[in-house]
Design an enzyme around this catalytic site. Sequence first.
Site, PDB file in Angstrom:
ATOM      1  N   SER A 100       0.830  -1.203   0.000  1.00  0.00           N
ATOM      2  CA  SER A 100       0.000   0.000   0.000  1.00  0.00           C
ATOM      3  C   SER A 100       0.871   1.262   0.000  1.00  0.00           C
ATOM      4  CB  SER A 100      -0.979  -0.050   1.180  1.00  0.00           C
ATOM      5  OG  SER A 100      -2.017   0.884   1.044  1.00  0.00           O
ATOM      6  N   ASP A 220     -10.059  -5.393  -4.102  1.00  0.00           N
ATOM      7  CA  ASP A 220      -9.487  -4.354  -3.234  1.00  0.00           C
ATOM      8  C   ASP A 220     -10.304  -3.066  -3.377  1.00  0.00           C
ATOM      9  OD1 ASP A 220      -7.920  -2.479  -1.902  1.00  0.00           O
ATOM     10  OD2 ASP A 220      -6.039  -3.144  -2.805  1.00  0.00           O
ATOM     11  N   HIS A 249      -7.561  -6.016   0.188  1.00  0.00           N
ATOM     12  CA  HIS A 249      -6.373  -5.163   0.195  1.00  0.00           C
ATOM     13  C   HIS A 249      -5.125  -5.850   0.739  1.00  0.00           C
ATOM     14  CE1 HIS A 249      -4.348  -1.295   0.058  1.00  0.00           C
ATOM     15  NE2 HIS A 249      -4.069  -1.343   1.354  1.00  0.00           N
TER      16      HIS A 249
END
Length: 273
Positions: A100, A220, A249
Amino acid sequence: MTALRTVIVDGSPVHVLESGTGPAVLMLHGSGPGTTGSGAWATTARALGASWHLVAPDQAGFGRTPVPVGSRGGLRLWTEQAAGLMDALGVEQYAVVGHSMGGAVALALAGARPEQVTRVVAVSTMGAPGAPLSADLDAIWAAPAGPLGARDMLSRLVLDQALVTDEAVDARASAMRAGAAAFASLFPAPRARWVDDLTLSERTLAAIRAPVLLVHGAEDRVTPLATAARPLLGHLADVRLHVFGRCGHVPAIEHPHEFRELLSCFLRRDRDD
């Protein structure tokens, strides 16, 4: 052997999980409140075994690593601190794995240090030009410390809600409370500006010479596949994309065995060359 220690980088302490010996792999966590290097990567590190030198820091403002005096969080600080950490450890070449926010830092580091970064694995990554702030990421950055905030955040991170156990909620709530003061300074509203801060320029992306593996969940909602990973395919010189179906995610949690096999296979190519 796994060890937790503090390394001084440019005069400021960085808390680090280290394990194994061999080719070095820097592992960078994401941006959710309560996230730490060991919390994000300890299970993956154990599964990869002792034949890699794995380095998983708490990035500035997370866990036990403070934001340096006179600074604030952001892509430039996190990138420079990551590079400084590996310099302080005496590691000349290394792969980088980032999740991320950590994916954006990993890519920025590869652009800034092309002679040192050998490979990049960017998981559910941020950083793509033009990517908007998703409603789920906005909610995660705003999540209040405590069980309700932790449960809401975890429910947004994963597709399989059976993973949002009371034990997981309690552990995350405790970590959120411990880091609440530092985290409050990182992503205050309006939060779209922090997505902009983590966005990589086309020039930076073009400077990345290392092979890049993008790993993403098809479902996601935090960094959606269509706006986060797919646009990067047109900007990176040596890139491949692996998409996990039925995955949100955090592929390392939702598909742990396949994720570790994928990661190990990609990283092992440096050892086989």
